[in-house]
Motif scaffolding. Structure first.
Motif, short mmCIF file in Angstrom:
data_model
loop_
_atom_site.label_atom_id
_atom_site.label_comp_id
_atom_site.label_asym_id
_atom_site.label_seq_id
_atom_site.Cartn_x
_atom_site.Cartn_y
_atom_site.Cartn_z
N LEU A 17 10.38 2.10 -11.34
CA LEU A 17 10.00 2.57 -10.02
C LEU A 17 9.62 4.04 -10.05
CD1 LEU A 17 12.72 0.83 -7.80
CD2 LEU A 17 10.35 0.12 -8.15
N GLU A 18 10.34 4.82 -10.82
CA GLU A 18 10.03 6.25 -10.92
C GLU A 18 8.70 6.50 -11.61
OE1 GLU A 18 13.51 7.60 -12.90
OE2 GLU A 18 14.53 8.19 -11.04
N SER A 19 8.28 5.58 -12.47
CA SER A 19 7.04 5.78 -13.23
C SER A 19 5.79 5.40 -12.45
CB SER A 19 7.09 4.95 -14.53
OG SER A 19 6.98 3.56 -14.24
N LEU A 20 5.98 4.67 -11.35
CA LEU A 20 4.84 4.19 -10.58
C LEU A 20 4.51 5.13 -9.43
CD1 LEU A 20 5.85 0.43 -10.35
CD2 LEU A 20 3.96 1.37 -11.71
N PRO A 21 3.23 5.31 -9.14
CA PRO A 21 2.87 6.16 -7.99
C PRO A 21 3.17 5.43 -6.68
CG PRO A 21 0.91 5.15 -8.92
CD PRO A 21 2.04 4.78 -9.84
N VAL A 22 3.53 6.19 -5.68
CA VAL A 22 3.71 5.59 -4.36
C VAL A 22 2.33 5.34 -3.76
CG1 VAL A 22 5.95 6.68 -4.01
CG2 VAL A 22 3.89 7.80 -3.15
N PRO A 23 2.18 4.33 -2.92
CA PRO A 23 0.85 4.04 -2.35
C PRO A 23 0.40 5.15 -1.42
CG PRO A 23 2.54 2.66 -1.35
CD PRO A 23 3.20 3.36 -2.50
N GLU A 24 -0.92 5.32 -1.35
CA GLU A 24 -1.47 6.34 -0.44
C GLU A 24 -1.45 5.85 1.01
OE1 GLU A 24 -5.30 7.59 -1.71
OE2 GLU A 24 -4.62 8.23 -3.70
N TYR A 25 -1.55 4.54 1.20
CA TYR A 25 -1.50 3.94 2.53
C TYR A 25 -0.59 2.72 2.49
CZ TYR A 25 -5.52 6.82 3.85
OH TYR A 25 -6.34 7.88 4.12
N PHE A 26 -0.05 2.33 3.66
CA PHE A 26 0.81 1.16 3.72
C PHE A 26 0.76 0.55 5.12
CE2 PHE A 26 3.35 4.86 4.79
CZ PHE A 26 4.13 4.46 5.87
N PRO A 27 1.07 -0.74 5.25
CA PRO A 27 1.05 -1.39 6.56
C PRO A 27 2.28 -0.99 7.38
CG PRO A 27 0.83 -2.99 4.77
CD PRO A 27 1.28 -1.71 4.16
N ALA A 28 2.07 -0.80 8.68
CA ALA A 28 3.16 -0.41 9.57
C ALA A 28 2.86 -0.89 10.98
CB ALA A 28 3.34 1.11 9.56
N ALA A 29 3.91 -1.23 11.71
CA ALA A 29 3.77 -1.59 13.12
C ALA A 29 3.70 -0.31 13.94
CB ALA A 29 4.95 -2.44 13.58
N THR A 30 2.63 -0.15 14.70
CA THR A 30 2.40 1.10 15.41
C THR A 30 1.98 0.86 16.85
OG1 THR A 30 0.06 1.18 14.78
CG2 THR A 30 1.63 2.25 13.29
#
Length: 439
Positions: A17-30
């Motif tokens: 998990l530490e080696s992977l980049p976090v996503p630039e965008y993600f789904p969210a309820a807004t």
């Protein structure tokens, strides 16, 4: 190489998990600021029209925060309020946060990511986070506190900067990722699935503070406790806490099905408010309705309540003040039917009753409740699970009071039942108890 979300679902270890980049965008309820007038002069403020799942940019992480890959979340009434833009649009809260500057400025956005419950996996920690690590399974306390406020150190809920995460802050739990302060983190109960763990924090801890904490009604053995909405999100935990503490719960419901559920939990004193109202939904706002309810309570337990567990508000508050016994306590944490209460003050002052306001729970109270859940002394009130794409329908079911207990929402978890890491503890608690509210 899998992306971060795939790795979390596949239960990858901390190093991966530490080696992977976090996503630039993600789904969210807004909900969106441009829609705040959607329900002006509209009678049915259908939240399905204002809530949408959209792709949002990943916010930057502050030093005292953690980034959570949210496996599951749940619906609380504050999300209904947010989606109705009542009693005020929550963008007012976000704008006020933004004025504080610094890291708080991130919250002032034209969209609000909602949700005040979550269970998931830590995938990043800020530089000042000490007790938590990437890969930890956690549930989230919704109490977002200002640790530099002196009143916070007396009681986290008294600090002026205290907020309800996902309601008065941005980056809430109904999303694939959420931002939380380290002071919101608690270990996920290992016997529970993600969705079972996600439904508990806000409602279970609120009920605990109201009934058990020294800051609430201080329930003792033998106390008669009237619980309005006894199979709802708050009431379902209140009934369990009263039974665990040697009290006598009197559960108020509105159907035979809900009455049967209460009895299966061990609540023997059950009142169907439909029998009291006899087709007049306003009767409990009138003295005749209060008296009928009082007679019904005495019929089932022989005496008046020591404590009234009040969260319904306008439609029940006058009755609550009347029904509490001489010297009794009305403990209130909300007003789902309206927050402007009218009651006959003679029954308060002349009979020496008390009204106590309660809001959320501090971190110590949250941990105490989380321990009870991990031990199996409290069971999740999960009744139904939706997917994140179905969040509008999930919130609508709470808005129209069609639900029982709590409504769960799968976020990153692809199916129900995932996340159990101690099957032996689960077996000791028992599937029948864990599924008590399933419908």
């Amino acid at each position: 190489m899998p992306d971060m979300s795939e790795a979390v679902i596949a239960e990858a270890g901390a190093a991966d998990l530490e080696s992977l980049p976090v996503p630039e965008y993600f789904p969210a309820a807004t909900v969106r600021a441009e829609d705040v007038d959607t329900f002006r002069s509209v009678e049915d403020k259908d939240v399905r029209k204002s809530l949408a799942v959209t792709q949002v940019p990943m916010p930057e992480l502050a030093p005292d925060e953690a980034l959570i890959a949210v496996m599951a979340s749940s619906v609380n009434y504050n999300t209904v309020w947010t989606a109705m833009f009542e009693p005020v649009p929550t963008f007012q809260f976000l704008k006020q946060m933004g004025k504080a500057g610094g890291w708080e400025a991130r919250h002032d956005l034209p969209y609000h990511i909602v949700g005040s419950d979550a269970a998931g996996v830590i995938v990043r920690t800020g530089s000042s986070v000490r007790r938590w690590n990437v890969g930890d399974h956690v549930v989230i306390s919704p109490a977002y506190v200002d640790e530099q406020d002196p009143d916070t150190h007396r009681d986290g809920m008294l600090g002026e900067g205290q907020k309800a995460w996902g309601f008065e802050t941005n980056f809430g739990g109904l999303a694939h990722y959420a931002i939380v302060r380290a002071s919101q983190l608690m270990p996920k109960p290992a016997a529970l699935s993600w969705e079972e763990a996600a439904v508990n924090p806000l409602c279970a801890s609120t009920a605990y503070r109201m009934l058990v904490s020294e800051r609430g009604a201080r329930m003792k053995q033998g106390d008669v406790v009237l619980v309005w909405g006894a199979t709802g999100g708050l009431g379902a935990y209140a009934v369990q806490l009263v039974l665990n503490g040697g009290g006598i719960p009197v559960g108020v419901v509105n159907s035979a099905e809900k009455a049967e559920l209460l009895r299966s939990l061990g609540c023997e004193a059950v009142i169907n408010r439909s029998d009291i109202e006899e087709g007049d939904p306003t009767l409990l706002q009138q003295p005749e309705g209060w008296k009928r309810m009082g007679r019904a309570i005495r019929d089932v337990v022989g005496e008046d309540p020591h404590i009234v567990f009040e969260h319904v508000g306008k439609k029940t508050f006058a009755a609550s003040v009347f029904l509490a016994r001489r010297g009794g306590t009305v403990i209130t944490c909300g007003s789902s039917t309206g927050y402007e209460h009218l009651y006959d003050n003679r029954y308060l002052w002349m009979r020496l009753k008390k009204i106590i306001g309660s809001h959320g729970a501090n971190l110590h109270e949250q941990w105490e409740v989380n321990r009870l859940i991990a031990l199996g002394h409290l069971v999740p009130a999960l009744s139904r699970t939706y997917t994140l794409d179905e969040v509008g329908a999930a919130v609508r079911s709470v808005q129209t009071n069609e639900h029982i207990g709590k409504v769960g929402v799968l976020c990153l978890a692809p199916r129900p039942g995932m996340g159990v890491t101690d099957p032996e503890a689960r077996s000791r608690i028992g599937e029948e108890r864990l599924h008590a509210f399933r419908r």
